[in-house]
Design a protein around this motif. Structure first.
Motif, PDB file in Angstrom:
ATOM      1  N   LEU A 149       0.872  -1.175   0.000  1.00  0.00           N
ATOM      2  CA  LEU A 149       0.000   0.000   0.000  1.00  0.00           C
ATOM      3  C   LEU A 149       0.908   1.224   0.000  1.00  0.00           C
ATOM      4  N   PHE A 150       0.965   1.927  -1.130  1.00  0.00           N
ATOM      5  CA  PHE A 150       1.756   3.158  -1.208  1.00  0.00           C
ATOM      6  C   PHE A 150       0.896   4.301  -0.666  1.00  0.00           C
ATOM      7  N   VAL A 151       1.237   4.799   0.505  1.00  0.00           N
ATOM      8  CA  VAL A 151       0.458   5.859   1.149  1.00  0.00           C
ATOM      9  C   VAL A 151       1.123   7.203   0.863  1.00  0.00           C
ATOM     10  N   VAL A 152       0.390   8.104   0.224  1.00  0.00           N
ATOM     11  CA  VAL A 152       0.933   9.416  -0.103  1.00  0.00           C
ATOM     12  C   VAL A 152       0.121  10.500   0.592  1.00  0.00           C
ATOM     13  N   ASP A 153       0.783  11.597   0.892  1.00  0.00           N
ATOM     14  CA  ASP A 153       0.140  12.781   1.474  1.00  0.00           C
ATOM     15  C   ASP A 153      -0.422  13.601   0.323  1.00  0.00           C
ATOM     16  N   LEU A 154      -1.728  13.501   0.103  1.00  0.00           N
ATOM     17  CA  LEU A 154      -2.348  14.156  -1.050  1.00  0.00           C
ATOM     18  C   LEU A 154      -2.326  15.672  -0.928  1.00  0.00           C
ATOM     19  N   ALA A 155      -2.143  16.189   0.287  1.00  0.00           N
ATOM     20  CA  ALA A 155      -2.126  17.633   0.491  1.00  0.00           C
ATOM     21  C   ALA A 155      -0.754  18.244   0.233  1.00  0.00           C
ATOM     22  N   ALA A 156       0.270  17.405   0.056  1.00  0.00           N
ATOM     23  CA  ALA A 156       1.622  17.909  -0.186  1.00  0.00           C
ATOM     24  C   ALA A 156       1.761  18.374  -1.635  1.00  0.00           C
ATOM     25  N   TYR A 173      16.817  -0.961  -3.425  1.00  0.00           N
ATOM     26  CA  TYR A 173      17.102  -1.906  -2.342  1.00  0.00           C
ATOM     27  C   TYR A 173      17.053  -3.334  -2.863  1.00  0.00           C
ATOM     28  N   LYS A 174      15.995  -3.661  -3.626  1.00  0.00           N
ATOM     29  CA  LYS A 174      15.859  -4.992  -4.199  1.00  0.00           C
ATOM     30  C   LYS A 174      15.090  -4.872  -5.514  1.00  0.00           C
ATOM     31  N   GLN A 175      15.738  -5.232  -6.599  1.00  0.00           N
ATOM     32  CA  GLN A 175      15.142  -5.086  -7.916  1.00  0.00           C
ATOM     33  C   GLN A 175      13.811  -5.821  -8.018  1.00  0.00           C
ATOM     34  N   GLY A 176      12.798  -5.125  -8.528  1.00  0.00           N
ATOM     35  CA  GLY A 176      11.486  -5.725  -8.731  1.00  0.00           C
ATOM     36  C   GLY A 176      10.547  -5.614  -7.546  1.00  0.00           C
ATOM     37  N   LEU A 177      11.033  -5.062  -6.429  1.00  0.00           N
ATOM     38  CA  LEU A 177      10.198  -4.981  -5.220  1.00  0.00           C
ATOM     39  C   LEU A 177       8.975  -4.096  -5.451  1.00  0.00           C
ATOM     40  N   SER A 178       9.144  -3.018  -6.218  1.00  0.00           N
ATOM     41  CA  SER A 178       8.031  -2.090  -6.444  1.00  0.00           C
ATOM     42  C   SER A 178       6.994  -2.643  -7.411  1.00  0.00           C
ATOM     43  N   GLU A 179       7.337  -3.746  -8.088  1.00  0.00           N
ATOM     44  CA  GLU A 179       6.416  -4.310  -9.078  1.00  0.00           C
ATOM     45  C   GLU A 179       5.421  -5.289  -8.475  1.00  0.00           C
ATOM     46  N   ARG A 180       5.504  -5.489  -7.190  1.00  0.00           N
ATOM     47  CA  ARG A 180       4.531  -6.366  -6.542  1.00  0.00           C
ATOM     48  C   ARG A 180       3.132  -5.749  -6.640  1.00  0.00           C
ATOM     49  N   PRO A 181       2.094  -6.571  -6.553  1.00  0.00           N
ATOM     50  CA  PRO A 181       0.734  -6.008  -6.562  1.00  0.00           C
ATOM     51  C   PRO A 181       0.612  -4.907  -5.514  1.00  0.00           C
ATOM     52  N   HIS A 182      -0.041  -3.826  -5.869  1.00  0.00           N
ATOM     53  CA  HIS A 182      -0.112  -2.694  -4.948  1.00  0.00           C
ATOM     54  C   HIS A 182      -1.336  -1.835  -5.242  1.00  0.00           C
ATOM     55  N   VAL A 183      -1.580  -0.921  -4.340  1.00  0.00           N
ATOM     56  CA  VAL A 183      -2.603   0.096  -4.522  1.00  0.00           C
ATOM     57  C   VAL A 183      -2.028   1.399  -3.974  1.00  0.00           C
ATOM     58  N   VAL A 184      -2.329   2.499  -4.651  1.00  0.00           N
ATOM     59  CA  VAL A 184      -1.893   3.818  -4.184  1.00  0.00           C
ATOM     60  C   VAL A 184      -3.009   4.408  -3.335  1.00  0.00           C
ATOM     61  N   VAL A 185      -2.673   4.774  -2.107  1.00  0.00           N
ATOM     62  CA  VAL A 185      -3.637   5.347  -1.172  1.00  0.00           C
ATOM     63  C   VAL A 185      -3.334   6.833  -1.010  1.00  0.00           C
ATOM     64  N   ALA A 186      -4.244   7.662  -1.474  1.00  0.00           N
ATOM     65  CA  ALA A 186      -4.082   9.118  -1.369  1.00  0.00           C
ATOM     66  C   ALA A 186      -4.760   9.586  -0.088  1.00  0.00           C
ATOM     67  N   ASN A 187      -3.981   9.818   0.932  1.00  0.00           N
ATOM     68  CA  ASN A 187      -4.510  10.153   2.249  1.00  0.00           C
ATOM     69  C   ASN A 187      -4.711  11.665   2.407  1.00  0.00           C
ATOM     70  N   LYS A 188      -5.492  12.042   3.404  1.00  0.00           N
ATOM     71  CA  LYS A 188      -5.764  13.435   3.800  1.00  0.00           C
ATOM     72  C   LYS A 188      -6.685  14.151   2.811  1.00  0.00           C
ATOM     73  N   ILE A 189      -7.646  13.397   2.229  1.00  0.00           N
ATOM     74  CA  ILE A 189      -8.584  14.001   1.290  1.00  0.00           C
ATOM     75  C   ILE A 189      -9.475  15.028   1.978  1.00  0.00           C
ATOM     76  N   ASP A 190      -9.485  15.031   3.313  1.00  0.00           N
ATOM     77  CA  ASP A 190     -10.298  16.001   4.056  1.00  0.00           C
ATOM     78  C   ASP A 190      -9.722  17.411   3.993  1.00  0.00           C
ATOM     79  N   LEU A 191      -8.484  17.559   3.521  1.00  0.00           N
ATOM     80  CA  LEU A 191      -7.866  18.885   3.429  1.00  0.00           C
ATOM     81  C   LEU A 191      -8.160  19.501   2.060  1.00  0.00           C
ATOM     82  N   PRO A 192      -8.402  20.814   2.002  1.00  0.00           N
ATOM     83  CA  PRO A 192      -8.792  21.462   0.740  1.00  0.00           C
ATOM     84  C   PRO A 192      -7.779  21.257  -0.392  1.00  0.00           C
ATOM     85  N   GLN A 193      -6.496  21.401  -0.104  1.00  0.00           N
ATOM     86  CA  GLN A 193      -5.479  21.278  -1.143  1.00  0.00           C
ATOM     87  C   GLN A 193      -5.421  19.862  -1.708  1.00  0.00           C
TER      88      GLN A 193
END
Length: 248
Positions: A149-156, A173-193
């Motif tokens: 779960l890639f958690v990002v600060d959506l207000a940044a 760090y390890k080739q191919g690690l980022s290619e694993r199944p994933h979902v991007v989670v855009a957190n802090k949607i409660d903030l206007p920006q």
């Protein structure tokens, strides 16, 4: 479970599945006590033989957290708040970076009594693969996770760069690690920006990001359903390869 056994720089055992065992050292052959020499013509023997010495080894044990999903993000992206919102875990939450200094594992419960373990890995920074910040000490825990779960600060500013940087650090760090199944989670949607950044984030990623708020609980349901889908896919892949899926 999840322990690597190393001798020098060599990995001699990887206890990554339930029931895995490793005999680290053998005891020496036992000696013979005086009862062994007891006989009709020797009722009180005073003879004995010494045992052989056992093996001596110096081993290094490294524990890698076992979880189905790993939450990856920069400090203050809201990973700990999100883990508190979706599970029974209670990691520390504060308005400063590096609040989390150790991995926390939370259990997400579903109606069919299924349990999914989600690990909150301490914040990664740029250069983590070179051991900056908490660096390698916690990147290793991500190796054990079946999906991410890639958690990002959506207000940044420019939140899409967070995903790019996180994937770069994982692959360094390890080739191919980022290619694993994933979902991007855009957190802090409660903030206007954050709401203003969402359309650009979706367009830049080329994939759907789940916009939510760990604080208000907005849209958590969509994330929980997606975690369940990723877990089921990962379990099915393990069974197809003849491996038992991780159970909590």
């Amino acid at each position: 479970m999840g322990t690597l056994v190393k001798e020098g720089n060599k990995v001699v055992a990887d206890l990554s599945h339930p029931g895995d065992e490793y005999v680290a050292a053998l005891g020496g052959a036992g000696g013979k006590g005086n009862r062994f020499f007891l006989a009709n013509d020797n009722r009180a023997p005073v003879t004995c033989t010494s045992g052989e010495p056992g093996q001596e080894r110096e081993l290094f044990l490294e524990l890698k957290t076992m979880a189905h999903a790993g939450m990856v993000g920069f400090p203050n992206a809201g990973k700990s708040s999100l883990l508190r919102a979706i599970s029974n875990a209670k990691p520390a939450v504060a308005a400063y970076p590096f609040t989390t200094l150790n991995p926390h594992v939370g259990i997400v419960h579903y109606e069919d009594h299924q349990q999914v373990a989600v690990a909150d890995v301490p914040g990664i920074i740029r250069g983590a693969h070179q051991n900056r910040g908490l660096g390698l000490a916690f990147l290793r825990h991500i190796e054990r996770c079946g999906f991410l779960l890639f958690v990002v600060d959506l207000a940044a500013p420019e939140p899409w760069t967070q995903v790019e940087d996180l994937k770069y650090e994982l692959d360094k760090y390890k080739q191919g690690l980022s290619e694993r199944p994933h979902v991007v989670v855009a957190n802090k949607i409660d903030l206007p920006q954050a709401r203003a950044n969402l359309p650009t984030l979706q367009a830049r990623l080329g994939e759907k990001a789940i916009a939510l708020s760990a604080v208000t609980g907005e849209n958590l349901e969509e994330l929980l359903l997606r975690i369940k889908e990723l877990h089921d896919e990962h379990a099915a892949a393990n069974l197809a390869q003849g491996r038992q899926p991780l159970r909590w």
